[in-house]
Scaffold this motif. Structure first.
Motif, PDB file in Angstrom:
ATOM      1  N   TYR A 176       0.822  -1.213   0.000  1.00  0.00           N
ATOM      2  CA  TYR A 176       0.000   0.000   0.000  1.00  0.00           C
ATOM      3  C   TYR A 176       0.855   1.262   0.000  1.00  0.00           C
ATOM      4  N   ALA A 179       1.299   3.071  -3.190  1.00  0.00           N
ATOM      5  CA  ALA A 179       0.225   3.984  -3.594  1.00  0.00           C
ATOM      6  C   ALA A 179       0.153   5.194  -2.670  1.00  0.00           C
ATOM      7  N   GLU A 334      -1.936   2.701 -12.172  1.00  0.00           N
ATOM      8  CA  GLU A 334      -1.952   4.155 -11.998  1.00  0.00           C
ATOM      9  C   GLU A 334      -3.374   4.662 -11.756  1.00  0.00           C
ATOM     10  N   ARG A 337      -4.159   3.886  -8.154  1.00  0.00           N
ATOM     11  CA  ARG A 337      -3.348   4.723  -7.271  1.00  0.00           C
ATOM     12  C   ARG A 337      -3.932   6.138  -7.194  1.00  0.00           C
TER      13      ARG A 337
END
Length: 664
Positions: A176, A179, A334, A337
């Motif tokens: 995590y 991100a 992406e 994220r």
């Protein structure tokens, strides 16, 4: 490190009127700045309250992420353009105003945010003719944080770390962190009794019975390391008053013996393959943070091997030379994220808006940032496959509704296609356009993830799935009168998505006394959830309403569906792990409700209703087998004009397809 990069991270912001006013509300929030060589983005969530008592601020030495009560949420802002020049950050801001009564964004405007300083920032925020002073203090180099409580069934364990395909050692927290999130994992209970027959309803009471009581406004997520639930690898099951707070991974699920599975992992339990199990738990947590599978997102991010791709899709990209789980990418795409970092708090925070909110237009959240690919392409499809969706042409608000999805091989060669034709298991999603033109995704209230069973379709053969579409992740799906359009999208294999022609359903208000009574009862959230789960759980109010519907309106499909929920619930025990009590089965009452449901119906329609009230994740739900057995025995009184044998073979096929669809 550039000065621009020093802006990166989480910021506490306070907004004050340019002219002091003791009566003005306190306006403060959480701002996130993403600044590097390729991007400069700013977003934030602002909360307001009356009063003069200051908020509690953690010590400066500890990274933290400003959080405030949901009841104080006021607006969200996102940059539509930003520059950093001469140590001055200038941001063109789009603000979305929140209506606390409806819990929706209702209006928007534009303004300008200007900040400078080191290390704290100060400046102005201007909307129209109104200018306010802004101060900002950085609280972390990451963007958001959440506390994760892990509970485990006895003899099952949370994978603290795993060696991934790149050779690196990954943890839940480190994944995590890619991100920009700070997840602090605490393992709490490790001796929850083993139970391989947990229903989704029982998972909910496990959450409420074992999750620690919150002592502050910090974000929280509960993860269960369970034993098994059918063939699922994991599930995000939580859909109560405060949804998306709980998810589970199942340690005993098997990886299978495919040659594209790493030899050391073939036919092993998930718990014995740390990389695979860790990925499952991270993926299910992603659903709790309101991330979709790429194939279900209207913005159409590419299907690949990143975290939010389903295991079946990732395995589909594996080869003998690059087998699963080594081929899996232990980071977020992406698109995901950006959602984790910049989407509004109501969309991301566990326990706020329902799963799927924010994945459509402004009516259901906010659109993705402008630098992400646009809506799904219109040229999905395969000339050799035909997908159809069947819905009634008309219904009234509160009427129980089912849908039939059929995939047919219209080509001249055999095709291997997914067998997951349910709204709960990842490959099928409905895109619904409401009478107001709002686009949203319709899924089951629980989202299960696991391997993809394939079905071989010879030319001319079909595979069929059925689902209830009365109560879904949208709540009561067709609560708004008017014309709704539904399109089904099915990911038939890792590279092929097939889209159906639109199905139109006109929803009217109830007209007769009977319809008004049915609508008044089914629009209760407890009844809707029971119709989706196949169990009234511990909700005695829902039980009473379902009983009324079954006894008074058994001649309607809604009454029959209610009776089948009661028959399913009373045929099995239900453990309320929150209260520490177990509801014993009541076979006599289960039979009585089953008789109410079957009376006057053909075997085919009776079984069609049974498989739609049973949760798709519970293939052993007793109502399906009990309905067939009751029909076989003929142990019921039926109307003279109903032929008990009519359609019985077709009814048996529907029951078989519920467990695993077959080519027909």
């Amino acid at each position: 490190m550039s000065k621009q990069a020093l802006l990166n991270g989480s910021w506490l912001i306070t907004v004050r009127p340019s002219l002091p006013d003791a009566r003005a509300p306190q306006v403060r929030g959480h701002m996130r700045i993403e600044a590097d060589e390729t991007a400069l983005r700013v977003s934030g969530d602002v909360y307001t309250r009356r009063g003069t008592v200051p908020d509690t601020i953690p010590p400066d030495s500890e990274p933290w992420y400003p959080t405030f009560p949901r009841s104080q949420y006021s607006w969200y802002f996102r940059s539509s353009g930003a520059t950093f020049s001469g140590d001055v950050l200038t941001v063109a801001v789009v603000r979305h105003l929140w209506d606390r009564a409806t819990s929706e964004f209702v209006a928007s405007d534009t303004g300008t945010l200007t900040l400078s300083g080191d290390p704290d920032l100060s400046g102005t925020l201007r909307f129209g003719d109104v200018t306010a002073e802004v101060r900002a203090t950085r609280t972390s180099t990451l963007y958001r944080g959440c506390r994760v409580e892990v509970d485990a069934m006895v003899n099952r364990s949370f994978p603290a770390s795993a060696t991934v395909g790149s050779g690196a050692v990954a943890t839940f927290r480190s994944i995590y962190a890619t991100a920009g999130w700070d997840l602090r994992v605490t393992t709490d209970e490790i001796s929850i009794p083993d139970d391989a027959d947990l229903t989704n309803a029982e998972l909910q009471t496990l959450l409420t019975g074992h999750q620690r009581t919150a002592t502050d406004d910090s974000w929280r997520l509960w993860l269960l390391v369970g034993s098994a639930q059918g063939g699922l690898f994991g599930i995000m099951f939580d859909d109560d008053t405060f949804p998306r707070q709980g998810a589970a991974g199942f340690a005993d699920a098997g990886l299978g013996g495919s040659p594209v599975i790493d030899p050391a992992a073939r036919n092993r339990r998930l718990n014995e393959v740390p990389a695979a199990f860790l990925r499952t738990l991270v993926h299910e947590a992603g659903h709790a943070f309101n991330l979709f599978h790429p194939k279900h997102d209207v913005h159409a991010p590419a299907i690949g091997t990143e975290i939010m791709n389903q295991t079946g899709d990732v395995i589909g990209f594996a080869t003998v030379a690059d087998p699963y789980p080594g081929n899996a990418s232990f980071f977020f795409s992406e698109h995901d994220r950006l959602s984790l970092v910049h989407a509004p708090d109501p969309q991301v925070r566990p326990g706020w808006k329902n799963f799927g909110w924010g994945h459509g237009g402004l009516s259901s959240g906010l659109p993705t940032p402008v630098d992400v690919a646009g809506l799904a392409a219109a040229d999905d499809g395969d000339e050799g496959l035909l997908l159809t969706v069947g819905l009634p042409g008309q219904a009234y608000v509160g009427e129980f509704l089912t849908a039939e999805v059929v995939l047919t091989n219209t080509g001249d060669r055999a095709r291997d296609v997914t067998g997951l034709l349910t709204l709960a298991e990842g490959d099928l999603v409905f895109q619904r356009t409401s009478p107001r033109g709002e686009l949203d995704h319709v899924l089951d209230i629980a989202v299960g993830c696991g391997p993809r069973p394939m079905v071989r379709l010879e030319p001319g053969e079909s595979v069929t799935g059925r689902a209830q579409v009365f109560f879904t992740n949208q709540g009561v799906t067709f609560e708004q009168p008017g014309r709704h359009t539904v399109v089904a999208r099915l990911t038939v294999d890792p590279l092929t998505v097939v889209t159906s022609a639109p199905a139109v359903i006109d929803i009217r208000m109830p007209g007769t006394d009977s319809e008004l009574d049915i609508s008044a009862k089914t629009l209760s959230a407890g009844v809707g959830r029971a119709l989706a789960l196949g169990d009234f759980t511990h909700d005695e109010g829902a039980r009473a309403l379902l009983t009324d519907l079954a006894e008074i309106h058994s001649g309607t499909d809604t009454g029959a569906a209610s009776a089948l929920v009661m028959a399913n619930a009373l045929a099995r025990p239900f453990t309320d792990y929150r209260a520490g009590t177990t509801r014993a089965p009541d076979p006599a009452e289960a039979d009585r409700f089953l008789d109410l449901a079957l009376d006057g119906r053909t075997p085919l329609r009776a079984v069609e209703l049974a498989v739609t009230v049973a949760s798709p994740a519970e293939k052993d739900a007793p109502v399906v087998a009990d309905t067939l057995n009751r029909l076989r025995d003929g142990a019921r009184t039926i109307d003279a004009d109903v032929d008990l044998d009519a359609g019985f073979d077709a009814a048996e096929q529907v029951a078989e397809d519920f467990v695993r669809p077959r080519a027909r």
